[in-house]
Design a protein around this motif. Structure first.
Motif, PDB file in Angstrom:
ATOM      1  N   GLU A  49      -0.456 -16.777   5.701  1.00 49.45           N
ATOM      2  CA  GLU A  49       0.018 -15.637   6.481  1.00 49.45           C
ATOM      3  C   GLU A  49      -0.072 -14.400   5.601  1.00 49.45           C
ATOM      4  N   ILE A  50      -0.470 -13.302   6.212  1.00 53.22           N
ATOM      5  CA  ILE A  50      -0.572 -12.015   5.517  1.00 53.22           C
ATOM      6  C   ILE A  50       0.579 -11.137   5.963  1.00 53.22           C
ATOM      7  N   TYR A  51       1.136 -10.398   5.021  1.00 52.60           N
ATOM      8  CA  TYR A  51       2.176  -9.410   5.298  1.00 52.60           C
ATOM      9  C   TYR A  51       1.762  -8.127   4.596  1.00 52.60           C
ATOM     10  N   SER A  52       1.683  -7.027   5.335  1.00 51.35           N
ATOM     11  CA  SER A  52       1.462  -5.738   4.682  1.00 51.35           C
ATOM     12  C   SER A  52       2.806  -5.046   4.549  1.00 51.35           C
ATOM     13  N   VAL A  53       2.966  -4.282   3.467  1.00 51.62           N
ATOM     14  CA  VAL A  53       4.241  -3.617   3.199  1.00 51.62           C
ATOM     15  C   VAL A  53       3.991  -2.217   2.667  1.00 51.62           C
ATOM     16  N   SER A  54       4.704  -1.251   3.232  1.00 46.53           N
ATOM     17  CA  SER A  54       4.783   0.076   2.634  1.00 46.53           C
ATOM     18  C   SER A  54       6.224   0.544   2.795  1.00 46.53           C
ATOM     19  N   THR A  55       6.552   1.633   2.147  1.00 41.12           N
ATOM     20  CA  THR A  55       7.926   2.142   2.219  1.00 41.12           C
ATOM     21  C   THR A  55       8.169   2.948   3.496  1.00 41.12           C
ATOM     22  N   ASP A  56       7.194   3.003   4.373  1.00 46.65           N
ATOM     23  CA  ASP A  56       7.373   3.617   5.689  1.00 46.65           C
ATOM     24  C   ASP A  56       8.284   2.728   6.536  1.00 46.65           C
ATOM     25  N   THR A  57       8.745   3.239   7.664  1.00 42.77           N
ATOM     26  CA  THR A  57       9.554   2.440   8.575  1.00 42.77           C
ATOM     27  C   THR A  57       8.668   1.625   9.512  1.00 42.77           C
ATOM     28  N   HIS A  58       9.267   0.669  10.174  1.00 44.14           N
ATOM     29  CA  HIS A  58       8.555  -0.113  11.185  1.00 44.14           C
ATOM     30  C   HIS A  58       8.133   0.772  12.355  1.00 44.14           C
TER      31      HIS A  58
ATOM     32  N   SER B 256       7.070   3.898  12.029  1.00 47.25           N
ATOM     33  CA  SER B 256       5.839   4.535  11.561  1.00 47.25           C
ATOM     34  C   SER B 256       4.659   3.563  11.677  1.00 47.25           C
ATOM     35  N   HIS B 257       4.912   2.289  11.332  1.00 48.25           N
ATOM     36  CA  HIS B 257       3.847   1.281  11.463  1.00 48.25           C
ATOM     37  C   HIS B 257       3.382   1.173  12.921  1.00 48.25           C
ATOM     38  N   LYS B 258       4.323   1.187  13.856  1.00 49.85           N
ATOM     39  CA  LYS B 258       3.948   1.107  15.272  1.00 49.85           C
ATOM     40  C   LYS B 258       3.124   2.330  15.676  1.00 49.85           C
ATOM     41  N   ALA B 259       3.568   3.504  15.280  1.00 51.73           N
ATOM     42  CA  ALA B 259       2.840   4.730  15.641  1.00 51.73           C
ATOM     43  C   ALA B 259       1.428   4.707  15.058  1.00 51.73           C
ATOM     44  N   TRP B 260       1.295   4.245  13.819  1.00 53.01           N
ATOM     45  CA  TRP B 260      -0.022   4.175  13.186  1.00 53.01           C
ATOM     46  C   TRP B 260      -0.890   3.153  13.915  1.00 53.01           C
ATOM     47  N   HIS B 261      -0.302   2.002  14.236  1.00 49.55           N
ATOM     48  CA  HIS B 261      -1.020   0.947  14.953  1.00 49.55           C
ATOM     49  C   HIS B 261      -1.514   1.448  16.307  1.00 49.55           C
ATOM     50  N   ASP B 262      -0.692   2.263  16.971  1.00 41.65           N
ATOM     51  CA  ASP B 262      -1.028   2.755  18.310  1.00 41.65           C
ATOM     52  C   ASP B 262      -2.033   3.900  18.305  1.00 41.65           C
ATOM     53  N   THR B 263      -2.236   4.552  17.161  1.00 41.72           N
ATOM     54  CA  THR B 263      -3.097   5.735  17.132  1.00 41.72           C
ATOM     55  C   THR B 263      -4.366   5.588  16.295  1.00 41.72           C
TER      56      THR B 263
ATOM     57  N   TYR C  36       0.865  -1.182   0.000  1.00 44.33           N
ATOM     58  CA  TYR C  36       0.000   0.000   0.000  1.00 44.33           C
ATOM     59  C   TYR C  36       0.900   1.230   0.000  1.00 44.33           C
ATOM     60  N   PRO C  37       0.396   2.365  -0.473  1.00 40.42           N
ATOM     61  CA  PRO C  37       1.253   3.546  -0.642  1.00 40.42           C
ATOM     62  C   PRO C  37       1.885   4.103   0.630  1.00 40.42           C
ATOM     63  N   ALA C  38       1.104   4.307   1.696  1.00 40.31           N
ATOM     64  CA  ALA C  38       1.697   4.960   2.864  1.00 40.31           C
ATOM     65  C   ALA C  38       0.810   4.843   4.099  1.00 40.31           C
ATOM     66  N   ASP C  39       1.468   4.873   5.257  1.00 39.34           N
ATOM     67  CA  ASP C  39       0.756   4.948   6.531  1.00 39.34           C
ATOM     68  C   ASP C  39       0.048   6.310   6.641  1.00 39.34           C
ATOM     69  N   PHE C  40      -0.919   6.389   7.509  1.00 34.96           N
ATOM     70  CA  PHE C  40      -1.647   7.626   7.815  1.00 34.96           C
ATOM     71  C   PHE C  40      -2.325   8.217   6.570  1.00 34.96           C
ATOM     72  N   THR C  41      -2.839   7.339   5.727  1.00 32.42           N
ATOM     73  CA  THR C  41      -3.541   7.805   4.520  1.00 32.42           C
ATOM     74  C   THR C  41      -5.013   7.449   4.631  1.00 32.42           C
ATOM     75  N   PHE C  42      -5.697   7.280   3.511  1.00 29.17           N
ATOM     76  CA  PHE C  42      -7.155   7.240   3.517  1.00 29.17           C
ATOM     77  C   PHE C  42      -7.738   5.891   3.110  1.00 29.17           C
ATOM     78  N   VAL C  43      -7.431   5.408   1.933  1.00 27.43           N
ATOM     79  CA  VAL C  43      -7.939   4.107   1.495  1.00 27.43           C
ATOM     80  C   VAL C  43      -7.206   2.982   2.223  1.00 27.43           C
ATOM     81  N   CYS C  44      -5.908   3.157   2.450  1.00 25.10           N
ATOM     82  CA  CYS C  44      -5.079   2.111   3.052  1.00 25.10           C
ATOM     83  C   CYS C  44      -5.632   1.567   4.371  1.00 25.10           C
ATOM     84  N   PRO C  45      -6.033   2.421   5.330  1.00 23.18           N
ATOM     85  CA  PRO C  45      -6.526   1.847   6.578  1.00 23.18           C
ATOM     86  C   PRO C  45      -7.821   1.063   6.408  1.00 23.18           C
ATOM     87  N   THR C  46      -8.635   1.419   5.423  1.00 25.16           N
ATOM     88  CA  THR C  46      -9.875   0.658   5.216  1.00 25.16           C
ATOM     89  C   THR C  46      -9.560  -0.748   4.712  1.00 25.16           C
TER      90      THR C  46
END
Length: 187
Positions: free
Chosen positions: A67-76, A78-85, A39-49
């Motif tokens: 097993e599912i793996y999601s991947v974006s060019t963000d750092t791990h 950023s993924h944690k911060a997005w997951h936490d918020t 997906y393009p990026a964390d903290f976006t619009f379509v991606c979280p849906t």
């Protein structure tokens, strides 16, 4: 050139999963069925849906050995911060891989070089590490985890039943086709 029937290329990356940072490599995609969702990026619009949809169906994928793996060019991080918020992203239990080096996105030929972002792409990988399904959509078009689950089940069925194929809209338990000279022109 299509990546269908090609081997996953080597990579090593850090992912966020269930409150921890973990290492993920191409070897982790082998020995079971895997789905890699770019997906393009964390903290976006379509991606979280989309990711929330996958999170809500994750147990169904696990029940069929996927097993599912999601991947974006963000750092791990950023993924944690997005997951936490984000309530939607907070549901995710599968690995969220960071690809800040762009290696994985390049390996899967999904990188927008001029932007440093991955396109919205889905790859289904068999236990031998061979790509069996590729789907790429434009940035504004979200994916459906239910349809992905159906496609994975079809790929698993075809792999387990050589000589059979799954027709359009095939669902688990429905009739398949056995291509043969007798079938030509009869469908």
């Amino acid at each position: 050139m299509s990546l269908i029937n090609t081997q996953v290329k080597p990579f090593t990356a850090t992912a966020f999963q269930n409150g921890e940072f973990i290492q993920v490599t191409d070897a982790d995609l082998k020995g079971k069925w895997s789905v890699v969702v770019f997906y393009p990026a964390d903290f976006t619009f379509v991606c979280p849906t989309e990711l929330e949809d996958l999170a809500e169906r994750y147990e169904e994928f696990k029940k069929i050995g996927v097993e599912i793996y999601s991947v974006s060019t963000d750092t791990h991080f950023s993924h944690k911060a997005w997951h936490d918020t984000s309530a939607a992203i907070g549901k995710i239990q599968f690995p969220m891989i960071g690809d800040p080096t762009l290696t994985i996105s390049r390996n899967f030929e999904i990188l927008r070089e001029n932007q440093g972002l991955a396109d919205r792409g889905t790859f289904v990988i068999d236990p031998e590490g061979v790509i069996q399904l590729v789907e790429i959509t434009s940035e504004g078009v979200g994916r459906d985890a239910g349809e992905l689950l159906r496609k994975v089940k079809a790929a698993q069925y075809v792999a387990a039943h050589p000589g059979e194929v799954c027709p359009a809209k095939w669902k688990e338990g429905e009739k398949t086709l056995a291509p043969s000279l007798d079938l030509v022109g009869k469908i």
